[in-house]
Design a protein around this motif. Structure first.
Motif, short mmCIF file in Angstrom:
data_model
loop_
_atom_site.label_atom_id
_atom_site.label_comp_id
_atom_site.label_asym_id
_atom_site.label_seq_id
_atom_site.Cartn_x
_atom_site.Cartn_y
_atom_site.Cartn_z
N ALA A 6 0.83 -1.20 0.00
CA ALA A 6 0.00 0.00 0.00
C ALA A 6 0.86 1.25 0.00
O ALA A 6 0.56 2.22 -0.71
CB ALA A 6 -0.92 -0.01 1.21
N GLN A 7 1.96 1.24 0.78
CA GLN A 7 2.85 2.41 0.80
C GLN A 7 3.52 2.60 -0.56
O GLN A 7 3.70 3.73 -1.01
CB GLN A 7 3.91 2.24 1.88
N ALA A 8 3.88 1.51 -1.20
CA ALA A 8 4.51 1.61 -2.52
C ALA A 8 3.52 2.19 -3.53
O ALA A 8 3.88 3.03 -4.36
CB ALA A 8 5.00 0.25 -2.98
N ALA A 9 2.27 1.78 -3.44
CA ALA A 9 1.25 2.30 -4.35
C ALA A 9 0.99 3.78 -4.08
O ALA A 9 0.82 4.57 -5.01
CB ALA A 9 -0.03 1.49 -4.22
N GLU A 10 0.96 4.19 -2.79
CA GLU A 10 0.76 5.59 -2.44
C GLU A 10 1.92 6.44 -2.95
O GLU A 10 1.73 7.53 -3.49
CB GLU A 10 0.65 5.76 -0.92
N GLY A 11 3.11 5.96 -2.76
CA GLY A 11 4.29 6.69 -3.21
C GLY A 11 4.29 6.87 -4.72
O GLY A 11 4.66 7.92 -5.23
N ALA A 13 1.59 7.01 -6.56
CA ALA A 13 0.53 7.95 -6.89
C ALA A 13 0.98 9.38 -6.62
O ALA A 13 0.65 10.31 -7.36
CB ALA A 13 -0.72 7.63 -6.09
N VAL A 14 1.74 9.60 -5.54
CA VAL A 14 2.23 10.92 -5.20
C VAL A 14 3.23 11.39 -6.26
O VAL A 14 3.27 12.55 -6.64
CB VAL A 14 2.86 10.93 -3.79
N GLN A 15 4.05 10.46 -6.74
CA GLN A 15 5.04 10.82 -7.74
C GLN A 15 4.38 11.13 -9.07
O GLN A 15 5.00 11.69 -9.96
CB GLN A 15 6.06 9.70 -7.91
N GLY A 16 3.13 10.73 -9.21
CA GLY A 16 2.38 11.14 -10.38
C GLY A 16 2.41 10.15 -11.53
O GLY A 16 2.05 10.51 -12.63
N GLY A 17 2.76 8.92 -11.29
CA GLY A 17 2.77 7.98 -12.41
C GLY A 17 2.26 6.62 -12.02
O GLY A 17 2.62 6.09 -10.98
N GLY A 18 1.40 6.07 -12.83
CA GLY A 18 0.91 4.72 -12.59
C GLY A 18 1.97 3.70 -12.94
O GLY A 18 2.03 2.61 -12.38
N ALA A 19 2.84 4.03 -13.88
CA ALA A 19 3.90 3.11 -14.29
C ALA A 19 4.91 2.92 -13.16
O ALA A 19 5.44 1.81 -12.97
CB ALA A 19 4.60 3.62 -15.53
N ALA A 20 5.17 3.96 -12.41
CA ALA A 20 6.11 3.84 -11.29
C ALA A 20 5.53 2.94 -10.21
O ALA A 20 6.26 2.18 -9.56
CB ALA A 20 6.43 5.21 -10.72
N GLY A 21 4.23 3.01 -9.98
CA GLY A 21 3.57 2.15 -9.00
C GLY A 21 3.63 0.70 -9.41
O GLY A 21 3.86 -0.19 -8.59
N MET A 22 3.44 0.45 -10.69
CA MET A 22 3.50 -0.92 -11.19
C MET A 22 4.91 -1.47 -11.10
O MET A 22 5.11 -2.64 -10.79
CB MET A 22 3.01 -0.97 -12.64
N SER A 23 5.90 -0.63 -11.34
CA SER A 23 7.28 -1.12 -11.29
C SER A 23 7.68 -1.47 -9.86
O SER A 23 8.40 -2.43 -9.63
CB SER A 23 8.24 -0.10 -11.89
N ILE A 25 5.62 -2.49 -7.46
CA ILE A 25 4.92 -3.74 -7.13
C ILE A 25 5.60 -4.91 -7.82
O ILE A 25 5.77 -5.98 -7.24
CB ILE A 25 3.43 -3.64 -7.49
N LEU A 26 6.01 -4.70 -9.05
CA LEU A 26 6.72 -5.74 -9.78
C LEU A 26 8.03 -6.11 -9.09
O LEU A 26 8.37 -7.30 -9.00
CB LEU A 26 6.98 -5.29 -11.22
N MET A 27 8.73 -5.14 -8.56
CA MET A 27 9.97 -5.41 -7.83
C MET A 27 9.71 -6.24 -6.58
O MET A 27 10.49 -7.16 -6.26
CB MET A 27 10.66 -4.10 -7.45
#
Length: 134
Positions: A6-11, A13-23, A25-27
């Motif tokens: 959840a923290q990774a997904a929030e971070g 979203a704050v950074q402004g990219g869905g791709a960063a959230g997916m990466s 989670i993928l890590m």
């Protein structure tokens, strides 16, 4: 674990990219996969080998316990075995001990025949064994 995701997904979203959230989670998924193949899978394989070894214990096998005691199995029951130690020297110096099967670490030597330890070998069987060796 779910808090980290959840923290990774929030971070992300704050950074402004869905791709960063997916990466991120993928890590995390990749890290769990690596942990599985490096730690969990080998442990399960070792447990399976130990269960097979314990199931294959038989009379006459020379084994080592988790306490370092070496002896020959004289009787196998459901969840325990009877060991005879002190096989060298005077037979009156032998001691008999009872152990749980889970306390066996490894089999040093498998029994060549399945007869009990103290059963006498008949003369005709001795002659057969001697003639087979020659």
């Amino acid at each position: 674990m779910f808090g980290i995701i959840a923290q990774a997904a929030e971070g992300a979203a704050v950074q402004g990219g869905g791709a960063a959230g997916m990466s991120s989670i993928l890590m995390l998924v990749i890290m769990f996969a690596i942990m599985y193949f490096l730690l969990i899978r080998p442990q399960k394989k070792k447990e399976k080998q130990t269960k097979e070894m314990i199931a294959a214990l038989g009379v006459g096998d020379v084994v080592t316990t988790i306490g370092g005691i070496m002896g020959k199995i004289t009787k196998v029951k459901d969840d325990e075995i009877i060991l005879v130690t002190g096989m060298v020297g005077n037979p009156s110096e032998r001691s008999t001990m009872r152990f749980a099967k889970w306390a066996i670490r490894d089999v040093v030597k498998k029994a060549e025949n399945t007869k009990a330890i103290d059963e006498p070998v008949e003369a005709s069987e001795d002659a057969e064994n001697a003639s087979e060796e020659n």
